[in-house]
Design an enzyme around this catalytic site. Sequence first.
Site, PDB file in Angstrom:
ATOM      1  N   HIS A 227       7.973  -3.568   1.366  1.00 36.57           N
ATOM      2  CA  HIS A 227       6.812  -2.904   0.776  1.00 36.57           C
ATOM      3  C   HIS A 227       7.259  -2.215  -0.503  1.00 36.57           C
ATOM      4  CE1 HIS A 227       3.285  -0.464   0.227  1.00 36.57           C
ATOM      5  NE2 HIS A 227       2.693  -1.081   1.230  1.00 36.57           N
ATOM      6  N   ARG A 243      -2.287   2.334  -4.801  1.00 36.24           N
ATOM      7  CA  ARG A 243      -2.428   1.481  -5.990  1.00 36.24           C
ATOM      8  C   ARG A 243      -3.796   0.813  -6.009  1.00 36.24           C
ATOM      9  NH1 ARG A 243       1.525  -2.375  -4.843  1.00 36.24           N
ATOM     10  NH2 ARG A 243       1.953  -1.250  -2.926  1.00 36.24           N
TER      11      ARG A 243
END
Length: 527
Positions: A227, A243
């Site tokens: 990740h 994000r």
Amino acid sequence: VTDILIVGAGGAGLSAALAAQETGASVKVITKSYPTRAQTCMAQGGINAALGIQDSPKYHMDDTLKAACGIADPVAVQSLCEEGIEAVRWLDRVGVPFSRQEDGNIAQRGLGGAQVKRACYAKDYTGLKILHTLYDCCNAEEIEILNERFLLELIVCDGRAVGAVVLNIKTGETETYYAKSVILATGGFGGLYGKYATNATNTTADGIAAAWRAGARLSNMEFIQFHPTSLAKSSVLISESARGEGGYLVNAFKERFTDELAPRDKVSRAIYEELQKSGAVYLDIRHLGEAFIEEALPQERKLAKLYEGVDPASELVPIKPAAHYTMGGIEVDDKTQSSIEGLFAVGECADHRVHGANRLGGNSLLELVVFGKRAGKNAAAYAANNMLTCSKKECQEDILSRFTGHDKVGFYEQKEHLSEIFYKKVGIKREAKGLQDALEFVKALQAKLPKMGIKDTNKVYNTELVEFLEFGNLLAVAEPVVRAALAREESRGAHFREDMPLSKEEYQARSIFVAGETLFVKDGVKQ
Ligand SMILES: Cc1cc2nc3c(=O)[nH]c(=O)nc-3n(C[C@H](O)[C@H](O)[C@H](O)COP(=O)(O)OP(=O)(O)OC[C@H]3O[C@@H](n4cnc5c(N)ncnc54)[C@H](O)[C@@H]3O)c2cc1C
């Protein structure tokens, strides 16, 4: 005899239990912890479903196949994406408190690799809310759940799985459970990466290792997803939703350097390279504003404050990539049955052929429900059609005495060493020499394992014993992971070989680990 024994009480196990019980079958669930502590509760960002008018299962399928880099099964992906809509509607009906739009519809956010906003969420507590709701449903249906039972071995009789031998952690006694079919829902093996993983520390491949010892085939074990954004000091995850909601990634010079919403393998590699160049990478969500962060990303803010000592509303958050999700696992067919008859597997411990070389964010929670229900129904159908013919015997074993003794050496240091080796040599970037070193390390550790053991001789709640068993399971799957990574002489998705940076046609296939050997299989045919 129970009809169906389910090992694991995360999202996959509980979805399977509900579906199996609905058929009228008798169900018993065992878990080494408590249902509310399964790793599923750590999922933050969301669960995908093509609910919006600008979306369709076809778009969802396209995104999933693209991220999978050519080795997901289009038929399996199609069913995930089509059935996903009803799966999320069902979760909504049974009470998952999804965040809403002003018009009352379920709110959706963008995650990496998705062409539209598709991830349904409950603030950034999505997995927790789903897990707790499923657990409530299981309690309402009076499904029997036995906590603190550790799967030791599967019982296989005439090539068919008929139960399991289990350690009762509370008493230290072994227990034997027979069933007409068995479902493994024990989660993945991110624990191989220790402190370099976002995973719960007890995500230790127990079910995969037990299935492998029983002779099951494993699939795509080399594909480990890193990740992009875990906290620099602790590897605690900061969800992609940060994000997805508009957060930036910036380097030590405060400059953006990558497309923040590209698939995870690409973003992780970009961060890895940037860390080597400029020495630091940060997540920047300050421009989203404190009120919005508090409303949409409250958990991310708390985690950053608690584990990194920074407030994302006003400060940059130092991040690094960490091991997060294991795409491979027990090979299963369309019914979620493994290569051992009567043994089903579901969730992160299985390879449902939908993630291929790189999982799309939000597709794991979805697979737990879609394939969890499928596993429950198919295991129930199997149990209805197959009587238990095996003669039952209790397996009483004093496993404590097997692992204690003055000559036994400790294992914690070796466990840490294993995770260091994996992060460095079987990590975001790999090459033949490093992988060979890792394999030799694993083989040497396997040879030392019989001499290792524990100091604590108490039978009751012996957590050192449990951790030692988990270490043995990690060590068992370490070998298939490295062997498959060595055998795949190309780069594809999360498997990036510095010495072979391009994808190759001949490897557009799943890797299968069986009887100590790695094979490549395409459309069911050995390559
Ligand atoms: C921090 C984090 C955030 C995530 N965010 C998202 C997200 O936003 N969206 C998304 O789609 N995915 C996300 N994921 C991935 C997703 O959460 C997991 O893949 C998924 O929850 C796995 O569910 P599972 O039911 O297969 O296993 P788990 O939830 O890991 O449950 C495994 C169960 O098996 C039991 N068990 C294990 N070994 C034994 C044994 N030996 N004996 C008995 N019982 C055993 C455990 O006690 C547990 O009950 C995230 C993962 C992490 C770590």
